[in-house]
Scaffold this motif. Structure first.
Motif, mmCIF file in Angstrom:
data_model
loop_
_atom_site.group_PDB
_atom_site.id
_atom_site.type_symbol
_atom_site.label_atom_id
_atom_site.label_comp_id
_atom_site.label_asym_id
_atom_site.label_seq_id
_atom_site.Cartn_x
_atom_site.Cartn_y
_atom_site.Cartn_z
ATOM 1 N N THR A 2 11.059 -2.444 40.823
ATOM 2 C CA THR A 2 11.123 -1.065 40.614
ATOM 3 C C THR A 2 12.305 -0.409 41.735
ATOM 4 O OG1 THR A 2 9.124 -0.638 39.798
ATOM 5 C CG2 THR A 2 10.128 1.302 40.685
ATOM 6 N N GLN A 3 13.188 0.460 41.276
ATOM 7 C CA GLN A 3 14.088 1.119 42.159
ATOM 8 C C GLN A 3 13.223 2.297 42.792
ATOM 9 O OE1 GLN A 3 17.674 2.267 40.333
ATOM 10 N NE2 GLN A 3 18.430 3.219 42.113
ATOM 11 N N LEU A 4 13.602 2.164 44.301
ATOM 12 C CA LEU A 4 12.639 3.634 44.792
ATOM 13 C C LEU A 4 13.587 4.621 44.787
ATOM 14 C CD1 LEU A 4 11.832 1.489 48.221
ATOM 15 C CD2 LEU A 4 10.518 2.236 46.228
ATOM 16 N N LYS A 5 13.036 5.778 44.990
ATOM 17 C CA LYS A 5 13.566 7.111 44.838
ATOM 18 C C LYS A 5 13.952 7.537 46.399
ATOM 19 C CE LYS A 5 11.975 8.552 40.335
ATOM 20 N NZ LYS A 5 12.391 7.511 39.808
ATOM 21 N N HIS A 6 14.700 8.396 46.522
ATOM 22 C CA HIS A 6 14.908 8.773 47.976
ATOM 23 C C HIS A 6 13.580 9.209 48.729
ATOM 24 C CE1 HIS A 6 17.294 10.549 51.261
ATOM 25 N NE2 HIS A 6 16.810 11.716 51.062
ATOM 26 N N GLU A 7 12.903 9.980 48.218
ATOM 27 C CA GLU A 7 11.584 10.270 48.815
ATOM 28 C C GLU A 7 10.922 9.234 49.281
ATOM 29 O OE1 GLU A 7 12.677 11.561 45.970
ATOM 30 O OE2 GLU A 7 13.629 13.566 46.627
ATOM 31 N N GLU A 8 10.697 8.156 48.496
ATOM 32 C CA GLU A 8 9.962 7.003 48.755
ATOM 33 C C GLU A 8 10.649 6.217 49.942
ATOM 34 O OE1 GLU A 8 7.931 5.631 44.710
ATOM 35 O OE2 GLU A 8 10.157 5.563 44.779
ATOM 36 N N SER A 9 11.979 6.166 49.965
ATOM 37 C CA SER A 9 12.662 5.720 50.937
ATOM 38 C C SER A 9 12.378 6.160 52.397
ATOM 39 C CB SER A 9 14.121 5.520 50.742
ATOM 40 O OG SER A 9 14.574 4.756 49.424
ATOM 41 N N ILE A 10 12.406 7.587 52.355
ATOM 42 C CA ILE A 10 11.967 8.424 53.618
ATOM 43 C C ILE A 10 10.625 7.963 54.196
ATOM 44 C CG2 ILE A 10 11.586 10.672 54.432
ATOM 45 C CD1 ILE A 10 13.860 11.820 52.497
ATOM 46 N N ASP A 11 9.748 7.920 53.155
ATOM 47 C CA ASP A 11 8.235 7.673 53.499
ATOM 48 C C ASP A 11 8.134 6.152 54.311
ATOM 49 O OD1 ASP A 11 7.731 10.152 52.656
ATOM 50 O OD2 ASP A 11 6.811 9.328 50.657
ATOM 51 N N ASN A 39 17.538 0.423 47.386
ATOM 52 C CA ASN A 39 17.718 1.382 46.086
ATOM 53 C C ASN A 39 19.064 1.828 45.757
ATOM 54 O OD1 ASN A 39 18.168 3.364 48.151
ATOM 55 N ND2 ASN A 39 16.474 4.418 47.834
ATOM 56 N N ARG A 40 20.109 1.275 46.351
ATOM 57 C CA ARG A 40 21.205 1.849 46.216
ATOM 58 C C ARG A 40 21.550 3.312 46.086
ATOM 59 N NH1 ARG A 40 25.129 -1.430 46.663
ATOM 60 N NH2 ARG A 40 26.355 -0.638 45.193
ATOM 61 N N VAL A 41 20.446 4.125 46.464
ATOM 62 C CA VAL A 41 20.613 5.446 46.603
ATOM 63 C C VAL A 41 20.828 5.757 47.929
ATOM 64 C CG1 VAL A 41 19.406 7.515 46.272
ATOM 65 C CG2 VAL A 41 19.359 5.734 44.429
ATOM 66 N N ASP A 42 20.352 5.100 49.005
ATOM 67 C CA ASP A 42 20.500 5.328 50.411
ATOM 68 C C ASP A 42 20.984 4.351 51.335
ATOM 69 O OD1 ASP A 42 18.398 7.717 50.589
ATOM 70 O OD2 ASP A 42 17.358 6.650 49.454
ATOM 71 N N ILE A 43 21.438 4.866 52.488
ATOM 72 C CA ILE A 43 21.853 3.831 53.477
ATOM 73 C C ILE A 43 20.877 4.189 54.703
ATOM 74 C CG2 ILE A 43 23.911 3.474 55.228
ATOM 75 C CD1 ILE A 43 24.405 2.313 52.291
ATOM 76 N N LEU A 44 20.721 3.346 55.205
ATOM 77 C CA LEU A 44 19.792 3.310 56.637
ATOM 78 C C LEU A 44 20.643 3.520 57.651
ATOM 79 C CD1 LEU A 44 17.143 3.388 57.948
ATOM 80 C CD2 LEU A 44 17.145 0.730 57.981
ATOM 81 N N ASP A 45 20.557 4.466 58.563
ATOM 82 C CA ASP A 45 21.095 4.559 59.768
ATOM 83 C C ASP A 45 20.036 3.943 60.831
ATOM 84 O OD1 ASP A 45 21.832 5.328 62.469
ATOM 85 O OD2 ASP A 45 22.732 7.179 61.751
ATOM 86 N N ALA A 46 20.220 2.684 61.227
ATOM 87 C CA ALA A 46 19.065 1.840 61.743
ATOM 88 C C ALA A 46 19.080 2.342 63.343
ATOM 89 C CB ALA A 46 19.701 0.495 62.160
ATOM 90 N N LYS A 47 20.083 3.029 63.892
ATOM 91 C CA LYS A 47 19.964 3.669 65.288
ATOM 92 C C LYS A 47 19.047 5.039 65.331
ATOM 93 C CE LYS A 47 22.999 0.629 67.028
ATOM 94 N NZ LYS A 47 22.634 -0.608 67.139
#
Length: 97
Positions: A2-11, A39-47
């Motif tokens: 399943t592809q995650l949505k932006h809100e799920e990525s934030i959580d 999800n190819r919708v978000d990039i993670l700013d790891a810092k």
């Protein structure tokens, strides 16, 4: 799968459950600050431990290092196309490749 949505990525990122695994995510910049999420919708700013959403009309390149501005539209118009390195896209500046 399943592809995650932006809100799920934030959580997920906010829960800090992935922080120990950031080294496993593909770095999309030279200094390892930006990681491609699943999800190819978000990039993670790891810092900053923060997902950055790719805008709906924009398209992340296959290697995750560039964003095609307006590249996810059904039909691209004639004229100048704009591409940004992921670092410039995240910073929100007007530097294009």
């Amino acid at each position: 799968m399943t592809q995650l949505k932006h809100e799920e990525s934030i959580d997920i990122v906010d829960s800090n459950k992935l922080e120990n695994f950031y080294g496993l995510f593909l770095s999309v910049d030279e200094n390892g600050k930006c990681k491609e999420l699943f999800n190819r919708v978000d990039i993670l700013d790891a810092k900053k431990n923060k997902p950055i959403k790719i805008k709906n009309d924009d398209l992340l390149s296959n290697d995750g290092k560039f964003v095609y501005i307006g590249g996810d539209k059904k039909q691209l118009g004639e004229g100048r196309q704009r591409i940004q390195a992921i670092e410039n896209y995240i910073e929100g500046n007007d530097i294009y490749e």
